[in-house]
Design a protein around this motif. Structure first.
Motif, PDB file in Angstrom:
ATOM      1  N   MET A 177       0.846  -1.196   0.000  1.00 42.19           N
ATOM      2  CA  MET A 177       0.000   0.000   0.000  1.00 42.19           C
ATOM      3  C   MET A 177       0.883   1.249   0.000  1.00 42.19           C
ATOM      4  SD  MET A 177      -2.958   0.877   2.735  1.00 42.19           S
ATOM      5  CE  MET A 177      -4.410   1.782   2.239  1.00 42.19           C
ATOM      6  N   TYR A 178       1.025   1.857  -1.179  1.00 41.36           N
ATOM      7  CA  TYR A 178       1.913   3.012  -1.312  1.00 41.36           C
ATOM      8  C   TYR A 178       1.143   4.311  -1.126  1.00 41.36           C
ATOM      9  CZ  TYR A 178       4.854  -0.467  -3.687  1.00 41.36           C
ATOM     10  OH  TYR A 178       5.586  -1.575  -4.011  1.00 41.36           O
ATOM     11  N   ILE A 179       1.728   5.229  -0.384  1.00 36.87           N
ATOM     12  CA  ILE A 179       1.100   6.542  -0.164  1.00 36.87           C
ATOM     13  C   ILE A 179       2.131   7.638  -0.405  1.00 36.87           C
ATOM     14  CG2 ILE A 179       0.071   8.063   1.571  1.00 36.87           C
ATOM     15  CD1 ILE A 179      -1.255   5.631   2.833  1.00 36.87           C
ATOM     16  N   ASP A 186      -0.656   3.083 -12.195  1.00 35.81           N
ATOM     17  CA  ASP A 186       0.479   2.263 -12.645  1.00 35.81           C
ATOM     18  C   ASP A 186       1.479   2.047 -11.503  1.00 35.81           C
ATOM     19  OD1 ASP A 186      -0.712   2.282 -15.110  1.00 35.81           O
ATOM     20  OD2 ASP A 186       0.672   3.736 -16.002  1.00 35.81           O
ATOM     21  N   GLY A 187       1.589   3.070 -10.655  1.00 34.99           N
ATOM     22  CA  GLY A 187       2.514   2.954  -9.529  1.00 34.99           C
ATOM     23  C   GLY A 187       1.916   2.220  -8.345  1.00 34.99           C
ATOM     24  N   GLY A 188       0.621   1.910  -8.431  1.00 42.30           N
ATOM     25  CA  GLY A 188      -0.039   1.203  -7.330  1.00 42.30           C
ATOM     26  C   GLY A 188      -0.279   2.087  -6.116  1.00 42.30           C
ATOM     27  N   LEU A 189      -0.438   3.393  -6.339  1.00 36.38           N
ATOM     28  CA  LEU A 189      -0.638   4.312  -5.216  1.00 36.38           C
ATOM     29  C   LEU A 189      -2.016   4.133  -4.599  1.00 36.38           C
ATOM     30  CD1 LEU A 189       1.331   6.808  -4.330  1.00 36.38           C
ATOM     31  CD2 LEU A 189       1.937   5.508  -6.379  1.00 36.38           C
ATOM     32  N   ALA A 190      -2.071   3.943  -3.302  1.00 33.81           N
ATOM     33  CA  ALA A 190      -3.353   3.871  -2.588  1.00 33.81           C
ATOM     34  C   ALA A 190      -3.870   5.271  -2.294  1.00 33.81           C
ATOM     35  CB  ALA A 190      -3.189   3.112  -1.281  1.00 33.81           C
ATOM     36  N   CYS A 191      -2.943   6.218  -2.140  1.00 33.83           N
ATOM     37  CA  CYS A 191      -3.354   7.554  -1.704  1.00 33.83           C
ATOM     38  C   CYS A 191      -2.285   8.582  -2.040  1.00 33.83           C
ATOM     39  CB  CYS A 191      -3.591   7.520  -0.190  1.00 33.83           C
ATOM     40  SG  CYS A 191      -4.111   9.095   0.524  1.00 33.83           S
ATOM     41  N   VAL A 192      -2.733   9.768  -2.429  1.00 35.34           N
ATOM     42  CA  VAL A 192      -1.815  10.884  -2.632  1.00 35.34           C
ATOM     43  C   VAL A 192      -2.504  12.156  -2.148  1.00 35.34           C
ATOM     44  CG1 VAL A 192      -2.594  11.200  -5.021  1.00 35.34           C
ATOM     45  CG2 VAL A 192      -0.425  12.169  -4.313  1.00 35.34           C
ATOM     46  N   THR A 193      -1.744  13.031  -1.513  1.00 29.43           N
ATOM     47  CA  THR A 193      -2.275  14.352  -1.155  1.00 29.43           C
ATOM     48  C   THR A 193      -1.896  15.324  -2.260  1.00 29.43           C
ATOM     49  OG1 THR A 193      -2.064  13.917   1.207  1.00 29.43           O
ATOM     50  CG2 THR A 193      -2.202  16.222   0.535  1.00 29.43           C
ATOM     51  N   ASN A 194      -2.908  16.022  -2.778  1.00 31.41           N
ATOM     52  CA  ASN A 194      -2.658  17.003  -3.835  1.00 31.41           C
ATOM     53  C   ASN A 194      -2.497  18.396  -3.219  1.00 31.41           C
ATOM     54  OD1 ASN A 194      -5.156  18.027  -3.224  1.00 31.41           O
ATOM     55  ND2 ASN A 194      -6.160  17.337  -5.080  1.00 31.41           N
ATOM     56  N   THR A 195      -2.434  19.404  -4.061  1.00 31.32           N
ATOM     57  CA  THR A 195      -2.327  20.782  -3.583  1.00 31.32           C
ATOM     58  C   THR A 195      -3.399  21.615  -4.271  1.00 31.32           C
ATOM     59  OG1 THR A 195       0.078  20.532  -3.333  1.00 31.32           O
ATOM     60  CG2 THR A 195      -0.797  22.779  -3.357  1.00 31.32           C
ATOM     61  N   VAL A 196      -4.406  22.039  -3.512  1.00 26.56           N
ATOM     62  CA  VAL A 196      -5.469  22.851  -4.106  1.00 26.56           C
ATOM     63  C   VAL A 196      -5.271  24.343  -3.836  1.00 26.56           C
ATOM     64  CG1 VAL A 196      -7.211  21.011  -4.131  1.00 26.56           C
ATOM     65  CG2 VAL A 196      -7.036  22.509  -2.126  1.00 26.56           C
ATOM     66  N   ALA A 197      -4.241  24.699  -3.064  1.00 27.35           N
ATOM     67  CA  ALA A 197      -3.977  26.133  -2.854  1.00 27.35           C
ATOM     68  C   ALA A 197      -2.529  26.358  -2.447  1.00 27.35           C
ATOM     69  CB  ALA A 197      -4.909  26.707  -1.793  1.00 27.35           C
ATOM     70  N   PHE A 198      -1.933  27.388  -3.039  1.00 26.83           N
ATOM     71  CA  PHE A 198      -0.624  27.900  -2.599  1.00 26.83           C
ATOM     72  C   PHE A 198      -0.821  29.288  -1.964  1.00 26.83           C
ATOM     73  CE2 PHE A 198       0.485  25.014  -6.067  1.00 26.83           C
ATOM     74  CZ  PHE A 198       1.481  24.262  -5.473  1.00 26.83           C
ATOM     75  N   GLY A 200      18.419  -2.342   2.828  1.00 27.33           N
ATOM     76  CA  GLY A 200      18.376  -3.398   3.829  1.00 27.33           C
ATOM     77  C   GLY A 200      17.184  -3.385   4.763  1.00 27.33           C
ATOM     78  N   PHE A 201      16.109  -2.704   4.354  1.00 31.64           N
ATOM     79  CA  PHE A 201      14.895  -2.751   5.173  1.00 31.64           C
ATOM     80  C   PHE A 201      14.189  -4.080   4.940  1.00 31.64           C
ATOM     81  CE2 PHE A 201      15.387   1.922   4.797  1.00 31.64           C
ATOM     82  CZ  PHE A 201      15.343   2.243   6.143  1.00 31.64           C
ATOM     83  N   GLY A 202      13.608  -4.641   5.993  1.00 26.23           N
ATOM     84  CA  GLY A 202      12.786  -5.830   5.829  1.00 26.23           C
ATOM     85  C   GLY A 202      11.479  -5.468   5.135  1.00 26.23           C
ATOM     86  N   ASP A 203      10.734  -6.465   4.720  1.00 25.49           N
ATOM     87  CA  ASP A 203       9.488  -6.206   3.985  1.00 25.49           C
ATOM     88  C   ASP A 203       8.512  -5.363   4.807  1.00 25.49           C
ATOM     89  OD1 ASP A 203      10.433  -7.555   1.823  1.00 25.49           O
ATOM     90  OD2 ASP A 203       9.307  -9.410   2.211  1.00 25.49           O
ATOM     91  N   GLU A 204       8.379  -5.703   6.077  1.00 24.83           N
ATOM     92  CA  GLU A 204       7.446  -4.939   6.918  1.00 24.83           C
ATOM     93  C   GLU A 204       7.928  -3.516   7.138  1.00 24.83           C
ATOM     94  OE1 GLU A 204       6.135  -6.717  10.567  1.00 24.83           O
ATOM     95  OE2 GLU A 204       5.718  -8.636   9.573  1.00 24.83           O
ATOM     96  N   GLU A 205       9.240  -3.384   7.258  1.00 24.05           N
ATOM     97  CA  GLU A 205       9.801  -2.043   7.426  1.00 24.05           C
ATOM     98  C   GLU A 205       9.559  -1.195   6.179  1.00 24.05           C
ATOM     99  OE1 GLU A 205      13.519  -2.797  10.463  1.00 24.05           O
ATOM    100  OE2 GLU A 205      13.794  -3.399   8.361  1.00 24.05           O
ATOM    101  N   THR A 206       9.809  -1.774   5.030  1.00 17.64           N
ATOM    102  CA  THR A 206       9.584  -1.070   3.764  1.00 17.64           C
ATOM    103  C   THR A 206       8.110  -0.690   3.620  1.00 17.64           C
ATOM    104  OG1 THR A 206      11.445  -2.115   2.659  1.00 17.64           O
ATOM    105  CG2 THR A 206       9.664  -1.318   1.244  1.00 17.64           C
ATOM    106  N   ALA A 207       7.237  -1.601   4.010  1.00 18.29           N
ATOM    107  CA  ALA A 207       5.790  -1.329   3.907  1.00 18.29           C
ATOM    108  C   ALA A 207       5.399  -0.133   4.773  1.00 18.29           C
ATOM    109  CB  ALA A 207       4.995  -2.564   4.316  1.00 18.29           C
ATOM    110  N   LYS A 208       6.017  -0.016   5.945  1.00 14.27           N
ATOM    111  CA  LYS A 208       5.720   1.143   6.790  1.00 14.27           C
ATOM    112  C   LYS A 208       6.160   2.440   6.109  1.00 14.27           C
ATOM    113  CE  LYS A 208       5.768  -0.726  11.502  1.00 14.27           C
ATOM    114  NZ  LYS A 208       6.389  -0.623  12.834  1.00 14.27           N
ATOM    115  N   ILE A 209       7.368   2.429   5.559  1.00 12.97           N
ATOM    116  CA  ILE A 209       7.910   3.639   4.928  1.00 12.97           C
ATOM    117  C   ILE A 209       7.116   4.011   3.682  1.00 12.97           C
ATOM    118  CG2 ILE A 209       9.937   4.581   3.734  1.00 12.97           C
ATOM    119  CD1 ILE A 209      11.622   2.710   5.657  1.00 12.97           C
ATOM    120  N   MET A 210       6.735   3.031   2.906  1.00 17.43           N
ATOM    121  CA  MET A 210       6.063   3.293   1.629  1.00 17.43           C
ATOM    122  C   MET A 210       4.589   3.672   1.781  1.00 17.43           C
ATOM    123  SD  MET A 210       8.398   3.116  -0.687  1.00 17.43           S
ATOM    124  CE  MET A 210       7.339   3.241  -2.139  1.00 17.43           C
TER     125      MET A 210
END
Lengths: 322, 322
Positions: free
Chosen positions: A1-3, A21-33, A298-308
């Motif tokens: 689950m990539y965010i 294509d990237g398998g993104l579950a979620c992205v925050t966009n920018t509606v105002a600067f 060298g991150f384990g799978d669970e570690e990578t999943a947390k970061i991603m």
């Protein structure tokens, strides 16, 4: 689950397809600067239309459950976010109303001082103001992410202390790893982590310095950042700006506040739009990044999943109500 | 279950207590006459605070179920309403956003022509405009009551034809029973009824004429109106203006559009605020009105229940989504 914790892309169907294509579950966009309330409502309204027109690819999320549901249905959840508090026009009550309209992330300041606090580019940082404390408390109450990315260091530390909920740096890096006004000092990052927050590490070239050289070096930076703040507090916030051109760049940098040349995170020697790093030209590169975190850093799978994505997901579940 | 289809009172705890004393399940307030988007958001935000401060007496409703729940808990549901479309600032997308913020009733025009259509006081009525058709369709889609009370006759008939959902006249009377620009012709009322709509009959003195003489005569008017549009299409819309003074009156009548004296529903010979009718000085008078409909006007208990709130409830359940 990539965010992805923050993007400022100019979205169209092609960019939405890249999210898939990237398998993104979620992205925050920018509606105002720099946009005011009305202009931000125009933009939120435009996003409603975009979401309806591309309902097979994306959906606007209001809750953590919405993100899970989008992911389960093979779509990407969009979190509506702003990189400034200009939409609330210094009215405490507008926080709740923009939350009603779906806004879920608000950066307290963009590049300039405002009524809430100081920016990372100001020569002096006011710290979190009287009004700023009210806004942070109100954002806590309604369930909106307090984003400190472009916020000044002192204001940021004040906001972490003032906030009952965890706060985020959606798109920045550690200043101790690359010295840049946009990056965050270790003291702030440790306070953020203590409060349960997350920093989304940016692939934005101007604030990554030498770590941007390759996917491997950037993953080394992730490892170093985890050493500073802990595994549970690091995520991704690319700051990708797909299809964003000079017109958008000038708006981001100059808004309506100046007639003089501004360089944002660039400089006189590096005045234009920064080229995207080669390993993150679009969200299609997310799977390869995850792979590199495992095989190279060298991150384990669970570690990578947390970061991603896992850390963002936990954070959203905590901050969003209902 | 008593429902008042429209009030323009200046609410405070005392007025909320009157709602409770009268046993009101629901009332539609007025958060805008001429206000723009930002001003209306200020007012909606102020109402959020009012609702929190008086949570033992009232709650802001977004759905028909919310109204039922408020009633069951001995509180009055407030429907946020506007008497003009000025809050959407001619932007189709704002309809959805104000719906997000809780707006559930919008009158297409107040006393003047606007981009949507003509008003009952204009010498010529444009009819429902191109934009007006879009707005009605959008209000149908999101689930917002189309209110025709101050709207011109031709625009009103156009709106009934254009609307897929039932529409309302929240506060007016039948013109065939009392000739006044604010009242509605039988053709419009019959079309409204055919479309499943409801007219909320007003106790407002200026548009009730001789029927305002006593509770009994006013109930006679209800009976006569039922003869015109049918029992299922008549409700109450007092147009009560508790605690509203000259400042409010001048804002209603003159807004920002004129420097000259305006009389609204009054006249040069009747220039000030109309005295409330003796039998409806506050919502405390609702039970006596219900009693009079039964004992004097000869409605059965079920018929009286429909007029006093059941018809509005059925209407809201149809119009509101979710």
């Amino acid at each position: 689950m990539y965010i992805d914790g923050l993007e400022c892309s100019v979205y169209d169907r092609e960019v939405f397809q890249e999210l898939r294509d990237g398998g993104l579950a979620c992205v925050t966009n920018t509606v105002a600067f720099w946009e005011d309330a009305g202009e931000t409502m125009d933009e939120i309204g435009r996003w409603r239309d975009l979401a309806r027109e591309n309902a097979d690819l994306i959906t606007i999320a209001r809750t953590a459950d919405d993100i899970e549901a989008a992911h389960a249905s093979g779509r990407t959840a969009i979190l509506l976010g702003t990189q400034n508090s200009s939409p609330i026009e210094d009215r405490i009550r507008y926080v709740e109303l923009f939350h009603d309209m779906g806004l879920r992330v608000m950066q307290l300041t963009y590049n300039n001082q405002n009524a809430i606090g100081g920016s990372c580019y100001e020569p002096h940082d006011s710290g979190l103001t009287r009004f700023g404390r009210e806004v942070v408390r109100e954002m806590n109450r309604v369930g909106m992410v307090v984003d400190l990315s472009h916020v000044g260091e002192r204001t940021g530390i004040d906001a972490i202390e003032a906030s009952e909920a965890p706060v985020a740096v959606t798109h920045a890096n550690a200043r101790s790893l690359y010295e840049h006004a946009r990056n965050k000092g270790d003291d702030l990052l440790r306070a953020l982590a203590e409060n349960g927050g997350v920093i989304g590490l940016a692939t934005y070239r101007n604030i990554s310095g030498p770590w941007a050289e390759s996917r491997e070096t950037w993953c080394d930076m992730v490892r170093r950042t985890v050493d500073i703040v802990g595994l549970d507090h690091v995520g991704i916030g690319t700051d990708l700006s797909r299809k964003s051109g000079d017109r958008e760049l000038q708006w981001m940098r100059k808004g309506r506040w100046t007639r003089t040349t501004q360089y944002g995170a660039g400089s006189a020697g590096n005045p234009g739009k920064a080229k995207p790093v080669e390993f993150m030209t679009s969200t299609r590169d997310f799977p390869a990044l995850a792979e590199c975190l495992t095989t190279h850093a060298g991150f384990g799978d669970e570690e990578t999943a947390k970061i991603m994505g896992g850390n963002w997901m936990r954070f959203y579940r905590h901050v969003f109500k209902g």
